[in-house]
Design an enzyme around this catalytic site. Structure first.
Site, PDB file in Angstrom:
ATOM      1  N   HIS A   1     -22.856 -27.194  -1.342  1.00 26.33           N
ATOM      2  CA  HIS A   1     -21.918 -26.597  -0.368  1.00 26.33           C
ATOM      3  C   HIS A   1     -20.520 -27.191  -0.495  1.00 26.33           C
ATOM      4  O   HIS A   1     -19.772 -27.251   0.471  1.00 26.33           O
ATOM      5  CB  HIS A   1     -22.413 -26.780   1.076  1.00 26.33           C
ATOM      6  CG  HIS A   1     -23.852 -26.435   1.260  1.00 26.33           C
ATOM      7  ND1 HIS A   1     -24.286 -25.152   1.506  1.00 26.33           N
ATOM      8  CD2 HIS A   1     -24.969 -27.202   1.189  1.00 26.33           C
ATOM      9  CE1 HIS A   1     -25.611 -25.144   1.602  1.00 26.33           C
ATOM     10  NE2 HIS A   1     -26.055 -26.376   1.398  1.00 26.33           N
TER      11      HIS A   1
ATOM     12  N   SER B   1       6.083 -25.818 -13.120  1.00 24.36           N
ATOM     13  CA  SER B   1       6.594 -24.815 -12.191  1.00 24.36           C
ATOM     14  C   SER B   1       8.082 -24.632 -12.444  1.00 24.36           C
ATOM     15  O   SER B   1       8.776 -25.581 -12.831  1.00 24.36           O
ATOM     16  CB  SER B   1       6.345 -25.300 -10.766  1.00 24.36           C
ATOM     17  OG  SER B   1       7.295 -24.729  -9.892  1.00 24.36           O
TER      18      SER B   1
ATOM     19  N   LYS C   1       5.210 -30.417 -10.475  1.00 27.05           N
ATOM     20  CA  LYS C   1       3.968 -29.657 -10.725  1.00 27.05           C
ATOM     21  C   LYS C   1       3.456 -29.744 -12.148  1.00 27.05           C
ATOM     22  O   LYS C   1       4.230 -29.714 -13.102  1.00 27.05           O
ATOM     23  CB  LYS C   1       4.211 -28.181 -10.422  1.00 27.05           C
ATOM     24  CG  LYS C   1       4.247 -27.891  -8.949  1.00 27.05           C
ATOM     25  CD  LYS C   1       2.840 -27.762  -8.440  1.00 27.05           C
ATOM     26  CE  LYS C   1       2.830 -26.960  -7.162  1.00 27.05           C
ATOM     27  NZ  LYS C   1       1.533 -26.467  -6.866  1.00 27.05           N
TER      28      LYS C   1
ATOM     29  N   GLU D   1      -7.320 -21.556 -14.859  1.00 27.79           N
ATOM     30  CA  GLU D   1      -7.167 -20.432 -13.930  1.00 27.79           C
ATOM     31  C   GLU D   1      -7.238 -19.096 -14.680  1.00 27.79           C
ATOM     32  O   GLU D   1      -7.848 -18.131 -14.209  1.00 27.79           O
ATOM     33  CB  GLU D   1      -5.845 -20.540 -13.168  1.00 27.79           C
ATOM     34  CG  GLU D   1      -5.866 -21.656 -12.128  1.00 27.79           C
ATOM     35  CD  GLU D   1      -4.487 -21.947 -11.546  1.00 27.79           C
ATOM     36  OE1 GLU D   1      -3.556 -21.149 -11.741  1.00 27.79           O
ATOM     37  OE2 GLU D   1      -4.344 -23.008 -10.913  1.00 27.79           O
TER      38      GLU D   1
END
Ligand code: ARG
Length: 466
Positions: free
Chosen positions: A156, A277, A283, A290
């Site tokens: 979980h 970024s 970043k 992704e």
């Protein structure tokens, strides 16, 4: 427009319909498979005395020259031709004349394209398997180095029990290994030759289908000519195997993204596989992971598309089947690239072992072992579960871990506690005592890694045999 048909027509096809119907834009990718199939076909025709040996040689040489000219950029594949089959035939006839007109004897584009796709897919199945081999090898290498690298195991997405990095990656080894087995199943079931099925009902020429199948390294010819020209099951099976690979890669990507987050900080992705970024200078984003997760949808889409395309098609060949190509090519390329890229990312990824170990200690990952301790001291498991639950509640309230409590405090919850409890619930014990088959304990993991080595050896030998 240089079509293969015409005799029966009085009018011209509309330009829009021609473009709509044409497959040359994408089936040019099958040019090598088409030539290989044609060469085997004419070799068989010559053996059977249907064409002469000289004509056979002329055709084979002509095809080789066309391929060479295409490769060297001297001959362009244009949409003047409907498909790759017409392109090769028209060019062949232009070059060698009458002999070229005999290439298509005893054949239809229906069994021709069925063969081309099978030849193409058969190669790609092997390429996908080879890419998977690289992934499995990389996983097992990292596993060998991390038998004692502790990390929390989750259910979980909540900390559950401690495991090791070796064990966690071992789960992915199993997934990708099953994927490799699935590819092998696809190969074994599809490796039969449809050539000779004609348009749908075979031919009256005395073709030797066994011989063509043998020349093309198939196990044998397909059984039923109608099925041969209209079967795309093997492609659906392959797309389904690719979908499962993508599903596994996507889950793995999701974990890498979580591990790479500031909060977890379990891994550092190499600069070569991350991006920045445009506005936030701090970043470093896990874009590759992704994108792999994102591209999974395309591959599922291809599987779904072909399933839907095939569901309403009456026997035998119908033009709907031309729709099998673009989505499949895309899914095959996408999956292969994702496996290769993910493997490279994994190879260069740094595991922040201290951080992983620290995280494994926090979050009551020792609670099950504390309950087991009481069970060993004679407390029934259900009672032990309740006692530890109350201790956890107490610890949460005080901001402590179970092992931060003194032995006197513990004894207040259960007199069965003794000084050896601290050792019994140490991270080391929690992991290293789990020695059943498939568990994270080091002895069990060493056996698993050895088994992986053996499976990789067999896999590699097999890959080079087929
Ligand atoms: N481009 C077609 C395909 O991909 C080739 C077969 C054409 N057959 C036909 N009967 N029109 O399926």
């Amino acid at each position: 427009m240089a079509q293969l048909w015409g005799g029966r027509f009085q009018g011209e096809i509309s330009e829009l319909a021609w473009k709509f119907n044409a497959s040359i834009y994408f089936d040019k990718r099958l040019i090598d498979a088409d030539a290989i199939g044609s060469k085997a076909h004419v070799t068989m025709l010559a053996k059977q005395g249907i064409i002469s040996n000289e004509e056979c040689e002329q055709i084979k040489n002509g095809l080789d020259e066309i391929l060479r000219d295409v490769r060297e950029g001297k001959l362009e594949i244009t949409d003047k031709y409907e498909d790759v089959h017409s392109f090769l035939e028209a060019n062949l006839i232009e070059r060698i004349g009458n002999a070229g007109k005999k290439m298509h004897t005893g054949r239809s584009r229906n069994d021709q394209v069925a063969l081309d796709m099978r030849l193409f897919v058969r190669e790609e199945v092997k390429n996908t398997a080879e890419a998977l081999y690289g992934m499995l090898d990389t996983l097992n290498t990292i596993m060998k180095d991390n038998i004692h690298t502790y990390m929390p195991g989750f259910t979980h997405l909540q900390k559950a029990q401690p495991v090791t990095l070796s064990h966690h990656l071992g789960a992915y080894f199993e997934m990708f290994y099953r994927d490799a087995q699935r590819l092998n199943d696809v190969f074994v079931r599809m490796n039969f030759c449809p050539l000779g099925a004609g348009a749908l009902a075979g031919t009256t020429y005395p073709l030797d289908r066994d011989y063509t199948a043998e020349l093309l390294q198939f196990y044998g010819p397909t059984n039923n000519s109608m099925d041969s020209v209209s079967d795309r099951d093997y492609l659906i099976e392959y797309l389904s195997a690719l979908s499962l690979i993508m599903m596994h890669l996507s889950r793995f990507s999701e974990e890498v993204i979580i591990w790479n987050s500031n909060e977890y900080n379990f891994v550092t992705i190499d600069d070569a596989y991350s991006t920045g970024s445009s506005i936030m200078p701090q970043k470093k984003n896990p874009d590759i992971a992704e994108l792999v997760r994102g591209k999974t949808g395309r591959v599922y889409g291809a599987l779904n598309s072909l399933l839907v395309t095939m569901k309403g098609i009456p026997l035998a060949y119908d033009k709907d089947m031309q729709e099998d190509k673009e989505v499949s090519f895309d899914a095959i390329d996408t999956t292969k690239n994702c496996i290769l890229l993910f493997t490279d990312m994994l190879k260069t990824m740094k595991f922040n072992k201290d951080q992983m170990e620290k995280s494994a200690i926090r979050g009551f990952t020792d609670a099950t072992d504390a309950a087991d301790y009481l069970v060993n001291a004679g407390v029934p498991f259900r009672d032990a579960h309740g006692i530890i639950g109350r201790i956890v509640l107490h610890c949460i309230d005080k901001g402590l871990g179970i092992s931060d409590l003194t032995i006197d405090e513990l004894k207040e919850f259960a007199p069965e506690f003794d000084n050896d409890i601290y050792d019994a619930i140490s991270l080391k014990t929690c992991v290293e005592k789990r020695l059943t088959v498939g568990a994270p304990g080091p002895e069990a993991m060493k056996k698993a890694i050895l088994r992986n080595d053996e499976r990789l050896d067999v896999f590699w030998t097999h890959l080079n045999d087929i």
